[in-house]
Design a protein around this motif. Structure first.
Motif, PDB file in Angstrom:
ATOM      1  N   TYR A 250      62.171 -36.706  -5.669  1.00 32.33           N
ATOM      2  CA  TYR A 250      60.865 -36.127  -5.367  1.00 32.33           C
ATOM      3  C   TYR A 250      60.402 -36.481  -3.959  1.00 32.33           C
ATOM      4  O   TYR A 250      60.006 -35.602  -3.177  1.00 32.33           O
ATOM      5  CB  TYR A 250      59.836 -36.605  -6.402  1.00 32.33           C
ATOM      6  N   TRP A 251      60.455 -37.764  -3.599  1.00 25.52           N
ATOM      7  CA  TRP A 251      59.927 -38.180  -2.308  1.00 25.52           C
ATOM      8  C   TRP A 251      60.814 -37.725  -1.150  1.00 25.52           C
ATOM      9  O   TRP A 251      60.308 -37.370  -0.074  1.00 25.52           O
ATOM     10  CB  TRP A 251      59.740 -39.699  -2.270  1.00 25.52           C
ATOM     11  N   ILE A 252      62.132 -37.712  -1.340  1.00 22.32           N
ATOM     12  CA  ILE A 252      63.017 -37.203  -0.283  1.00 22.32           C
ATOM     13  C   ILE A 252      62.747 -35.727  -0.038  1.00 22.32           C
ATOM     14  O   ILE A 252      62.659 -35.267   1.109  1.00 22.32           O
ATOM     15  CB  ILE A 252      64.499 -37.436  -0.654  1.00 22.32           C
ATOM     16  N   THR A 257      60.202 -31.128   2.924  1.00 18.30           N
ATOM     17  CA  THR A 257      59.224 -30.035   2.870  1.00 18.30           C
ATOM     18  C   THR A 257      58.134 -30.218   3.918  1.00 18.30           C
ATOM     19  O   THR A 257      57.697 -29.252   4.565  1.00 18.30           O
ATOM     20  CB  THR A 257      58.593 -29.968   1.467  1.00 18.30           C
ATOM     21  N   LEU A 258      57.697 -31.456   4.088  1.00 18.81           N
ATOM     22  CA  LEU A 258      56.688 -31.742   5.114  1.00 18.81           C
ATOM     23  C   LEU A 258      57.243 -31.460   6.512  1.00 18.81           C
ATOM     24  O   LEU A 258      56.540 -30.903   7.371  1.00 18.81           O
ATOM     25  CB  LEU A 258      56.243 -33.203   5.012  1.00 18.81           C
ATOM     26  N   LEU A 259      58.503 -31.811   6.720  1.00 15.63           N
ATOM     27  CA  LEU A 259      59.141 -31.538   8.008  1.00 15.63           C
ATOM     28  C   LEU A 259      59.236 -30.034   8.262  1.00 15.63           C
ATOM     29  O   LEU A 259      59.011 -29.562   9.381  1.00 15.63           O
ATOM     30  CB  LEU A 259      60.536 -32.172   8.035  1.00 15.63           C
ATOM     31  N   LEU A 260      59.552 -29.272   7.201  1.00 16.60           N
ATOM     32  CA  LEU A 260      59.644 -27.817   7.338  1.00 16.60           C
ATOM     33  C   LEU A 260      58.306 -27.189   7.723  1.00 16.60           C
ATOM     34  O   LEU A 260      58.262 -26.163   8.405  1.00 16.60           O
ATOM     35  CB  LEU A 260      60.145 -27.199   6.021  1.00 16.60           C
ATOM     36  N   SER A 261      57.226 -27.805   7.272  1.00 19.78           N
ATOM     37  CA  SER A 261      55.909 -27.243   7.578  1.00 19.78           C
ATOM     38  C   SER A 261      55.564 -27.344   9.067  1.00 19.78           C
ATOM     39  O   SER A 261      54.709 -26.606   9.557  1.00 19.78           O
ATOM     40  CB  SER A 261      54.824 -27.960   6.757  1.00 19.78           C
TER      41      SER A 261
END
Length: 333
Positions: A250-252, A257-261
């Motif tokens: 989940y955290w990885i 996902t945060l990086l993709l944003s």
């Protein structure tokens, strides 16, 4: 011409999806057999595990299969309606997986709580809350992701700016309803933080109870904790492994996902990595349960049984030795 990188990712997704679906179907078959044919082997957590297995199966089918098809060069595999169904089903199944894993850890934490704890009153009636919890999880996740239906479109051209891309087959189209999108994002974030937090708390509580029990056992000069409660200890260890596995994936995935944003352009490698990790837990979960549940038939045990039932011809001594050997205990009665 097919992209080599996409082809390699297609192989990865094919192997992952095949292995994951096979494991989940095998586990579901075992639970169905226990519920219908061998109810005497039923355990209190079986219903929760069966629900978790079904959620994981749907997550694999709705994420792994489309990713595999795209990896092998198939284009425009879904239209808008099919994309909406696939994306909505995948998000709901992922939410159910989070909630059910959390319920499983809380269920076991309450079950092993000491007699002087505040949870003692819940022990006799904890199984009565299982089905109402499932109903609550379904309603919660079905409502949270309603926004996904209206904002999902089939991907026609992933070089166009303005989409929040999920994959090469489906995209999230930002509509003018920012309030609805904000509510959906806030509810999803709060749900994830709450249930992951509950998982972490219940796991820590179980570790503390096991530690205190071990100290007590050592104090009375017992040789091993397994002599005191081998089955219960093994169940707790299995649930702790499941929670640890889930939290890691989940955290990885959240970090990616945060990086993709923050990435302005479409990044195929990051998107594929995110999709691969998103179905990592549903793939690993059934095999953790299979490896630690004695009720699941093991292939090596079946081969040994066949060897015992069919001794070599022409050797009376070996036949007598085989008959006199104790029965295998690969599967508990």
């Amino acid at each position: 011409m097919m992209n080599l990188s996409d082809f390699i990712w297609g192989i990865f997704f094919l192997v992952q999806t095949s292995v994951g679906i096979l494991g989940n179907i095998m586990l579901l078959t075992v639970y169905i057999n226990i519920f219908i044919i061998q109810p005497q082997q039923k355990k209190p957590t079986d219903l929760i595990l069966a629900h978790l297995t079904m959620a994981n199966t749907v997550a694999l089918l709705t994420r792994g299969v489309p990713e595999t098809m795209v990896g092998f060069g198939m284009k425009n595999i879904l239209d808008d309606i099919e994309c909406q169904f696939i994306m909505y089903s995948n998000r709901v199944s992922r939410g159910l997986s989070i909630c059910t894993t959390s319920l499983l850890s809380v269920f076991q934490a309450i079950t092993i709580s000491p007699s002087n704890s505040h949870w003692t009153q819940l022990k006799p009636k904890i199984t009565n809350y299982t089905l109402p919890s499932f109903l609550f999880f379904w309603i919660l996740n079905l409502l949270i992701y309603l926004e996904i239906i209206s904002s999902t479109r089939a991907t026609k051209n992933y070089t166009v700016v303005g989409y929040t891309y999920v994959s090469k087959y489906c995209s999230l189209f930002p509509r003018g309803d920012y309030i609805g999108a904000t509510v959906c994002l806030t509810a999803t974030t709060f749900r994830d933080l709450f249930f992951v937090g509950v998982m972490s708390w219940s796991s820590g509580y179980m570790v503390m109870v096991l530690y205190q029990h071990r100290k007590k056992v050592q104090h009375i000069h017992s040789t091993s904790l397994s002599h005191a409660a081998p089955v219960e200890t093994k169940v707790i260890q299995t649930i702790l492994l499941l929670v640890t596995c889930f939290v890691c994936f989940y955290w990885i995935n959240c970090c990616i996902t945060l990086l993709l944003s923050f990435v302005k352009e479409y990044n195929a490698q990051l998107q594929n990595t995110s999709s691969f990790l998103a179905v990592g837990y549903p793939t690993v979960c059934p095999y953790l349960l299979i490896s630690r549940d004695p009720r699941v038939p093991k292939p090596h045990c079946s081969l040994k049984r066949m060897g015992n039932l069919s001794p070599p011809m022409g050797s009376r001594e070996k036949h007598i030795s085989t008959q006199s050997s104790p029965p295998l205990r690969c599967i508990s009665p």
